[in-house]
Design an enzyme around this catalytic site. Structure first.
Site, PDB file in Angstrom:
ATOM      1  N   HIS A 308       0.848  -1.200   0.000  1.00 52.19           N
ATOM      2  CA  HIS A 308       0.000   0.000   0.000  1.00 52.19           C
ATOM      3  C   HIS A 308       0.877   1.241   0.000  1.00 52.19           C
ATOM      4  CE1 HIS A 308      -3.162   2.833   1.128  1.00 52.19           C
ATOM      5  NE2 HIS A 308      -3.991   1.913   0.696  1.00 52.19           N
ATOM      6  N   ASP A 366      -7.862  -5.280  -0.398  1.00 53.07           N
ATOM      7  CA  ASP A 366      -8.349  -5.921  -1.629  1.00 53.07           C
ATOM      8  C   ASP A 366      -8.084  -7.424  -1.636  1.00 53.07           C
ATOM      9  OD1 ASP A 366      -7.326  -2.935  -2.840  1.00 53.07           O
ATOM     10  OD2 ASP A 366      -9.358  -3.658  -3.212  1.00 53.07           O
TER      11      ASP A 366
HETATM   12  C1  SDX Z   1      -6.058   0.395  -3.025  1.00 56.90           C
HETATM   13  O1  SDX Z   1      -4.488   4.913  -1.963  1.00 56.90           O
HETATM   14  C2  SDX Z   1      -5.383   4.225  -1.397  1.00 56.90           C
HETATM   15  O2  SDX Z   1      -5.818   4.532  -0.342  1.00 56.90           O
HETATM   16  C3  SDX Z   1      -5.874   3.051  -2.193  1.00 56.90           C
HETATM   17  C4  SDX Z   1      -6.884   2.160  -1.487  1.00 56.90           C
HETATM   18  C5  SDX Z   1      -8.148   2.885  -1.204  1.00 56.90           C
HETATM   19  O3  SDX Z   1      -8.858   2.443  -0.294  1.00 56.90           O
HETATM   20  O4  SDX Z   1      -8.483   3.826  -1.950  1.00 56.90           O
HETATM   21  O5  SDX Z   1      -6.325   1.685  -0.273  1.00 56.90           O
HETATM   22  C6  SDX Z   1      -7.236   0.965  -2.356  1.00 56.90           C
HETATM   23  O6  SDX Z   1      -5.793   0.781  -4.110  1.00 56.90           O
HETATM   24  C7  SDX Z   1      -5.208  -0.614  -2.274  1.00 56.90           C
HETATM   25  C8  SDX Z   1      -3.936  -1.031  -3.072  1.00 56.90           C
HETATM   26  C9  SDX Z   1      -4.370  -2.047  -4.119  1.00 56.90           C
HETATM   27  N1  SDX Z   1      -3.285  -2.327  -5.062  1.00 56.90           N
HETATM   28  C10 SDX Z   1      -2.698  -3.523  -5.125  1.00 56.90           C
HETATM   29  O7  SDX Z   1      -2.904  -4.437  -4.320  1.00 56.90           O
HETATM   30  C11 SDX Z   1      -1.745  -3.696  -6.309  1.00 56.90           C
HETATM   31  C12 SDX Z   1      -0.416  -4.299  -5.799  1.00 56.90           C
HETATM   32  N2  SDX Z   1       0.229  -3.291  -4.944  1.00 56.90           N
HETATM   33  C13 SDX Z   1       1.273  -2.474  -5.631  1.00 56.90           C
HETATM   34  O8  SDX Z   1       0.917  -2.093  -6.938  1.00 56.90           O
HETATM   35  C14 SDX Z   1       1.736  -1.338  -4.718  1.00 56.90           C
HETATM   36  O9  SDX Z   1       1.968  -1.876  -3.481  1.00 56.90           O
HETATM   37  C15 SDX Z   1       0.879  -0.108  -4.562  1.00 56.90           C
HETATM   38  C16 SDX Z   1       0.531   0.511  -5.853  1.00 56.90           C
HETATM   39  C17 SDX Z   1      -0.361  -0.427  -3.811  1.00 56.90           C
HETATM   40  C18 SDX Z   1       1.688   0.895  -3.727  1.00 56.90           C
HETATM   41  O10 SDX Z   1       2.744   1.223  -4.469  1.00 56.90           O
HETATM   42  P1  SDX Z   1       3.829   2.306  -3.919  1.00 56.90           P
HETATM   43  O11 SDX Z   1       3.620   2.713  -2.533  1.00 56.90           O
HETATM   44  O12 SDX Z   1       3.878   3.374  -4.939  1.00 56.90           O
HETATM   45  O13 SDX Z   1       5.078   1.445  -3.789  1.00 56.90           O
HETATM   46  P2  SDX Z   1       6.066   1.154  -4.950  1.00 56.90           P
HETATM   47  O14 SDX Z   1       5.270   0.757  -6.158  1.00 56.90           O
HETATM   48  O15 SDX Z   1       6.977   2.329  -5.089  1.00 56.90           O
HETATM   49  O16 SDX Z   1       6.834  -0.110  -4.383  1.00 56.90           O
HETATM   50  C19 SDX Z   1       7.779   0.056  -3.313  1.00 56.90           C
HETATM   51  C20 SDX Z   1       8.637  -1.206  -3.370  1.00 56.90           C
HETATM   52  C21 SDX Z   1       9.141  -1.487  -4.780  1.00 56.90           C
HETATM   53  O17 SDX Z   1      10.346  -2.178  -4.650  1.00 56.90           O
HETATM   54  P3  SDX Z   1      11.732  -1.300  -4.777  1.00 56.90           P
HETATM   55  O18 SDX Z   1      11.657  -0.613  -6.151  1.00 56.90           O
HETATM   56  O19 SDX Z   1      11.699  -0.306  -3.644  1.00 56.90           O
HETATM   57  O20 SDX Z   1      12.832  -2.322  -4.679  1.00 56.90           O
HETATM   58  O21 SDX Z   1       7.848  -2.337  -3.013  1.00 56.90           O
HETATM   59  C22 SDX Z   1       7.715  -3.213  -4.124  1.00 56.90           C
HETATM   60  C23 SDX Z   1       8.139  -2.438  -5.365  1.00 56.90           C
HETATM   61  O22 SDX Z   1       8.704  -3.303  -6.306  1.00 56.90           O
HETATM   62  N3  SDX Z   1       6.318  -3.585  -4.182  1.00 56.90           N
HETATM   63  C24 SDX Z   1       5.877  -4.810  -4.480  1.00 56.90           C
HETATM   64  C25 SDX Z   1       4.479  -4.735  -4.353  1.00 56.90           C
HETATM   65  N4  SDX Z   1       4.123  -3.501  -4.002  1.00 56.90           N
HETATM   66  C26 SDX Z   1       5.250  -2.778  -3.909  1.00 56.90           C
HETATM   67  N5  SDX Z   1       6.536  -5.958  -4.817  1.00 56.90           N
HETATM   68  C27 SDX Z   1       5.752  -7.033  -5.050  1.00 56.90           C
HETATM   69  N6  SDX Z   1       4.393  -7.042  -4.959  1.00 56.90           N
HETATM   70  C28 SDX Z   1       3.731  -5.910  -4.597  1.00 56.90           C
HETATM   71  N7  SDX Z   1       2.396  -5.934  -4.482  1.00 56.90           N
END
Ligand code: SDX
Length: 431
Positions: A308, A366
């Site tokens: 998140h 989710d």
């Molecule tokens: C919702 O904003 C909200 O409030 C949203 C929500 C709401 O109620 O409105 O809460 C609803 O959207 C929940 C989130 C649902 N999305 C997912 O489940 C999709 C999978 N999650 C990722 O796409 C990600 O975690 C996000 C988009 C949710 C958050 O992304 P960030 O904070 O921008 O983090 P990032 O993409 O910069 O990742 C940080 C690190 C990275 O590694 P490094 O580059 O630092 O080495 O964490 C890793 C990413 O590769 N990472 C993951 C991951 N999520 C982040 N690695 C594997 N699997 C994942 N799910």
């Protein structure tokens, strides 16, 4: 003696600026940069708005490190445990928990607006049967402004109120009709003797050929899913609604914009993407392969339903949702459903794996909502429409707060331009 106002000193080049600092009731201070361009001839740069407050608000507060979510100060676990969705709607819209009479009046108003204008049925029939329900919801909600002209004038507080009630009341009907159209079954009209969640389940799963009894455990789980998704500060879809509303667009158009944004798999589409991921994994013995892919920097694969932007320890909604998931699976049984068996094992592994623990990648709301909806018999394509249905009240509350702010201006971000500088046109024969 009052404290002198806090300021931030910004020194660059030959400039030294003092920028006001505002303190919230809870959370980090903000540095007010509204005069930065005028005084310093510079912009700030924050493409994902990771460090940028786009507004002030009194509706919802998230502490990402404590894993706390407050709606008008009330923690989400208490609301999910003691309240119910329409009471949370009242709280989000009007700022206080209702008296028994106010709650009854509010629920009656919502109940009396659940039917759709009969001519709107034509919109559903214009879609292909295999249209994604989110495409249908985006289209039908946007089209509401073509039917409910008496609640589109945003300068009229009463019209704003009527549009708000209409949207909250009609979203379950629209989502259920999108589902019925998708599966080729007749629409089931709402009933005024059912509560909000039971009405939705009946509109989705009842058929004219037999009576349908709503299971109270499923209705409670459904209501909890609505409550846990109701609002969440300035997430992507809420920010979309605020930006659309800042231009003066009518409420139906703004909510349709929010639905469109929520559809993305990084946002509200994650519950559908999560179940599709579980289906792709297919069996427990293939989980290590996908865990390795999630860790591989060169592989764009992410564990959908994990991580998140704001929560960096746990998603408090997921904690409550997990309880509901266990209740529903107990009632309906994981049984031979491989997706649910994979989900339980993936959750266990991810919560123990150092990579995910270090990166704070825990199951989010989710992950569990997808499991519950799958167990209830919803197709994955209905997961995000249910999220949109739930979030409608949050979008509306945030939209009303913005519209009601006399200082509100149209949103218009600037940019860091990296394109070509001024150059003259070259005729095609000279290129
Ligand atoms: C919702 O904003 C909200 O409030 C949203 C929500 C709401 O109620 O409105 O809460 C609803 O959207 C929940 C989130 C649902 N999305 C997912 O489940 C999709 C999978 N999650 C990722 O796409 C990600 O975690 C996000 C988009 C949710 C958050 O992304 P960030 O904070 O921008 O983090 P990032 O993409 O910069 O990742 C940080 C690190 C990275 O590694 P490094 O580059 O630092 O080495 O964490 C890793 C990413 O590769 N990472 C993951 C991951 N999520 C982040 N690695 C594997 N699997 C994942 N799910």
């Amino acid at each position: 003696m009052t404290d002198s106002p806090k300021t931030a000193k910004l020194t660059f080049g030959d400039k030294e600026l003092e920028l006001p600092i505002h303190s919230p009731s809870v959370g980090p201070d903000v540095i007010d940069i509204r005069k930065l361009y005028a005084q310093g001839d510079v912009f700030t740069y924050d493409p994902g708005f990771t460090s940028t407050a786009a507004c002030d608000s009194t509706i919802t507060f998230i502490d990402g490190f404590k894993g706390e979510l407050l709606h008008r100060g009330y923690p989400i676990d208490q609301l999910a445990g003691k309240s119910h969705y329409l009471e949370v709607c009242f709280l989000l819209l009007y700022g206080e928990l209702p008296s028994a009479q106010d709650l009854e009046d509010f629920e009656t108003r919502v109940t009396n607006h659940t039917m759709l204008h009969e001519q709107m049925m034509n919109f559903f029939r214009g879609f292909r049967r295999d249209a994604h329900p989110m495409a249908i919801m985006t289209g039908v909600v946007g089209a509401m402004s073509a039917f409910y002209h008496d609640s589109t004038d945003i300068k009229d507080e009463w019209q704003r109120e009527v549009a708000s009630i209409r949207l909250i009341a009609k979203m379950p009907t629209i989502a259920a009709y999108a589902y019925k159209y998708h599966v080729g079954q007749p629409f089931v009209y709402p009933r005024n003797d059912l509560d909000y969640a039971s009405n939705f389940l009946r509109m989705c799963f009842a058929v004219p050929a037999e009576d349908y009894e709503v299971n109270p455990i499923l209705a409670r789980a459904m209501d909890r899913i609505f409550t846990l998704h109701a609002d969440h500060e300035q997430n992507a879809s809420t920010s979309t609604v605020r930006l659309a509303g800042s231009s003066g667009a009518n409420p139906f158009a703004c909510i349709a914009a929010g639905i469109a944004c929520l559809w993305g798999p990084a946002h509200g589409g994650a519950n559908q993407a999560c179940l599709e991921m579980l289906e792709e994994i297919g069996s427990v013995d293939r989980i290590p392969e996908f865990i390795a892919r999630a860790k591989d920097k060169d592989d764009p694969f992410r564990l959908m339903g994990f991580g998140h932007r704001v929560y960096k320890n746990h998603d408090p909604r997921a904690t409550v949702m997990k309880e509901s998931a266990d209740e529903v699976l107990e009632l309906l049984g994981v049984g031979s459903n491989p997706k649910l068996q994979v989900a339980k094992e993936l959750e266990r592994i991810a919560l123990e794996d150092p990579y995910f623990k270090d990166k704070k990648l825990f199951p989010n709301v989710d992950f569990y909502s997808g499991i519950i909806l799958e167990a209830m018999g919803f197709p994955t394509s209905m997961f995000t429409p249910i999220f949109a249905l739930s979030r409608t009240v949050g979008w509306i509350a945030q939209w009303k707060e913005m519209i009601g702010d006399p200082t509100q201006k149209i949103g218009r971000p600037r940019q860091l331009y990296k394109g070509e500088t001024l150059r003259d046109y070259v005729d095609v024969e000279d290129r």
